[in-house]
Design an enzyme around this catalytic site. Structure first.
Site, mmCIF file in Angstrom:
data_model
loop_
_atom_site.group_PDB
_atom_site.id
_atom_site.type_symbol
_atom_site.label_atom_id
_atom_site.label_comp_id
_atom_site.label_asym_id
_atom_site.label_seq_id
_atom_site.Cartn_x
_atom_site.Cartn_y
_atom_site.Cartn_z
ATOM 1 N N HIS A 1 0.930 -14.030 6.169
ATOM 2 C CA HIS A 1 -0.088 -13.426 5.302
ATOM 3 C C HIS A 1 -0.716 -12.249 5.601
ATOM 4 C CE1 HIS A 1 -2.877 -16.945 5.638
ATOM 5 N NE2 HIS A 1 -3.295 -15.899 6.695
ATOM 6 N N ASP A 52 -5.869 -7.046 8.029
ATOM 7 C CA ASP A 52 -5.273 -7.959 9.140
ATOM 8 C C ASP A 52 -4.043 -8.734 8.586
ATOM 9 O OD1 ASP A 52 -7.464 -7.155 10.414
ATOM 10 O OD2 ASP A 52 -8.354 -8.941 10.723
ATOM 11 N N HIS A 57 7.274 -6.620 6.051
ATOM 12 C CA HIS A 57 6.707 -6.888 4.545
ATOM 13 C C HIS A 57 5.192 -6.994 4.789
ATOM 14 C CE1 HIS A 57 6.930 -9.424 0.926
ATOM 15 N NE2 HIS A 57 5.609 -9.829 1.509
ATOM 16 N N GLU A 58 4.938 -7.660 5.876
ATOM 17 C CA GLU A 58 3.229 -8.041 5.716
ATOM 18 C C GLU A 58 2.457 -6.634 6.017
ATOM 19 O OE1 GLU A 58 2.056 -10.719 5.069
ATOM 20 O OE2 GLU A 58 3.905 -11.758 4.992
ATOM 21 N N HIS A 81 1.644 -4.932 2.858
ATOM 22 C CA HIS A 81 0.528 -5.455 2.277
ATOM 23 C C HIS A 81 -0.883 -4.797 2.895
ATOM 24 C CE1 HIS A 81 2.295 -8.388 -0.219
ATOM 25 N NE2 HIS A 81 2.803 -9.257 0.793
ATOM 26 N N HIS A 127 3.415 -7.663 -4.053
ATOM 27 C CA HIS A 127 4.906 -8.174 -4.420
ATOM 28 C C HIS A 127 5.718 -7.364 -5.215
ATOM 29 C CE1 HIS A 127 3.872 -12.076 -2.009
ATOM 30 N NE2 HIS A 127 4.201 -10.977 -1.252
ATOM 31 N N MET A 158 9.188 -5.758 -0.113
ATOM 32 C CA MET A 158 7.981 -6.270 -0.827
ATOM 33 C C MET A 158 8.480 -7.651 -1.545
ATOM 34 S SD MET A 158 5.994 -4.951 1.114
ATOM 35 C CE MET A 158 4.626 -6.068 0.738
#
Ligand SMILES: [Ca+2]
Ligand SMILES: [Ca+2]
Ligand SMILES: [Zn+2]
Ligand SMILES: [Zn+2]
Length: 456
Positions: A160, A171, A195-196, A199, A205, A213
């Site tokens: 995440h 982070d 992907h992370e 974010h 998403h 995403m």
């Protein structure tokens, strides 16, 4: 407790709020359907997001998709205000960790690859920093690691990230319980990292299964941003002047659009009461009780062992299996699980060695046979006796006016629908002729598709 899993999944990813036990007991006498209805709505929401039949039931396929490895962030974060870095150069650092100390250089390489995806198309720049503070701190952690979002071992949430901001903002945490790899054998670190970092740069998403995403993990051999991903990051940080969309040899892929007048299909099949359309890595499902056809990934339902870019697919309802064809191989799936000993060579079905692939498969449930189309020929396979009957016939003699080679064929509402390019040919058995030609996506919920239909 396994029965609590769907509740926990929906609570975490779809904001489902179970009522506390005490209030539940008090409410039970008044309105015991309230709780169930709230739960059902969340199941439907999840099903719509993943292109499943939105019936609100915890079907086997719904549970299968829930259990897939995925990103740990919610799918329903407020999409209103966008959060982004106000600067263009972002610092990052990787925290030393005993567990993956041995392969630090490979880990760093994977991380650089993932960061570069975003920086090569936008004005964002990344600088590695060994100092104590960095905008994006990358760590491999396990279990409860002090940010209120514990990992729960192998599978489930893989990683995440936090939206741009001070402190923990930006982070990225990877679950060290996963088997991280640089390819498809375990969980691909470059794929999840890409992907992370999306974010960490401010993206949430996307329900588009072609987007990086998209929250469910899926391994694509070539790691790349989709056309929409490129547009999203450029919207936040501006275009990289060295990146010219028009002059690229291979532009970022666009997810196929069900209403594109040029849409063609790889394969089409009946599946229980539904009709399923396959294209590349994607599929659409048309259910008789729901107007909307939604897109999903083939790999969401049928493990990654069923390939993309299929040639043909059909379901044998009676024996309850699905066969997938690609090249000279076929895969047998039962109850969403690939059967042992597959893929096999199509010669096992009785094709001579000169047949290297099939164009389409057309299954007749009531008569228990399947017609395979290969080039200008068609073959009749007896499902009861599991043998190919006699020699092939010529398509032009058996299916009048049908262009060949065909892309796909499906039996639908008493007619056979043949697909070729962006056209669909509706064939009437009784009259032994084509009764109408329409666009290939005519069965999708697109007004456009309906308007260019004409009777012959
Ligand atoms: Ca995990
Ligand atoms: Ca085909
Ligand atoms: Zn995510
Ligand atoms: Zn964390």
């Amino acid at each position: 407790n396994p029965s609590r899993f769907p509740q926990e999944y929906l609570h975490h990813f779809y904001g489902y709020q179970p009522e506390p036990d005490r209030r539940k007991r008090a409410a039970a006498s008044r309105d015991d359907s309230h709780q169930t209805r709230g739960f059902c709505d969340k199941v439907k929401k999840m099903q719509r997001f993943f292109g499943l039949t939105p019936d609100g039931k915890l079907s086997q396929e719904t549970l299968t998709v829930m259990k897939k490895p995925r990103c740990g962030l919610s799918d329903v974060e407020p999409h209103g205000a966008t959060v982004r870095w106000t600067k263009r150069t972002i610092s990052y650092r990787t925290l030393k960790n005993q567990a993956c100390h041995r392969k630090t250089s490979r880990t760093l390489k994977a991380i650089r690859t993932a960061l570069k995806l975003w920086s090569s198309v936008s004005l964002i720049r990344f600088r590695r920093r060994e100092a104590k503070e960095a905008d994006v701190s990358i760590a491999f952690v396990s279990g409860d690691h002090g940010d209120g979002s514990p990992f729960s071992g192998k599978g489930g949430a893989l990683a995440h990230a936090f939206l741009p901001g001070l402190g923990i903002g930006g982070d990225v945490h990877f679950d060290s319980a996963e088997e991280w790899t640089l390819n498809s054998t375990g969980i691909s670190l470059p794929v999840v990292a890409a992907h992370e970092f999306g974010h960490a740069l401010g993206l949430s998403h996307s329900p588009d299964p072609g987007s990086i995403m998209y929250p469910a993990y899926n391994f694509a051999p070539s790691l790349e941003l989709s056309f929409d991903d490129v547009k999203s990051i450029q919207h936040l940080y501006g275009e990289n002047p060295n990146f010219h969309l028009q002059s690229l040899k291979r532009p970022p892929p666009k997810t196929p659009d069900k209403c594109d007048p040029d849409l063609s299909f790889d394969a089409v099949t009946e599946l229980q009461q539904e009709v399923v359309f396959f294209k590349d890595r994607f599929m659409w499902r048309k259910h008789p009780s729901f107007v909307e056809t939604r897109i999903t990934l083939i790999s969401n339902l049928w493990s990654n062992s069923v390939p993309s870019h299929l040639d043909a697919v059909y379901e044998n309802v009676e024996k309850n299996f699905i066969l997938f064809f690609k090249g000279d191989q076929y895969w047998k799936v039962q109850q969403l699980i690939l059967q042992e000993g597959f893929p096999r060579n199509i010669s096992d079905l009785g094709f001579p060695s000169r047949i290297k692939s099939v164009d389409a498969a057309l299954h007749f449930r009531d008569d228990r046979y399947t017609v395979f189309f290969t080039g200008h020929e068609c073959w009749r396979y007896n499902e009861l006796r599991a043998v190919m009957e006699g020699s092939p016939m010529l398509i032009e003699q058996h299916w009048l006016e049908i262009p060949f080679p065909i892309d796909a064929a499906v039996y639908y509402e008493g007619f056979v629908n043949f697909f070729k390019g962006n056209k669909q040919y509706k064939y009437d058995f009784g009259q032994n002729r084509v009764v109408s030609v329409s666009s290939a996506n005519d069965l999708m919920d697109c007004e456009m598709g309906k308007s260019n239909k004409h009777a012959l």
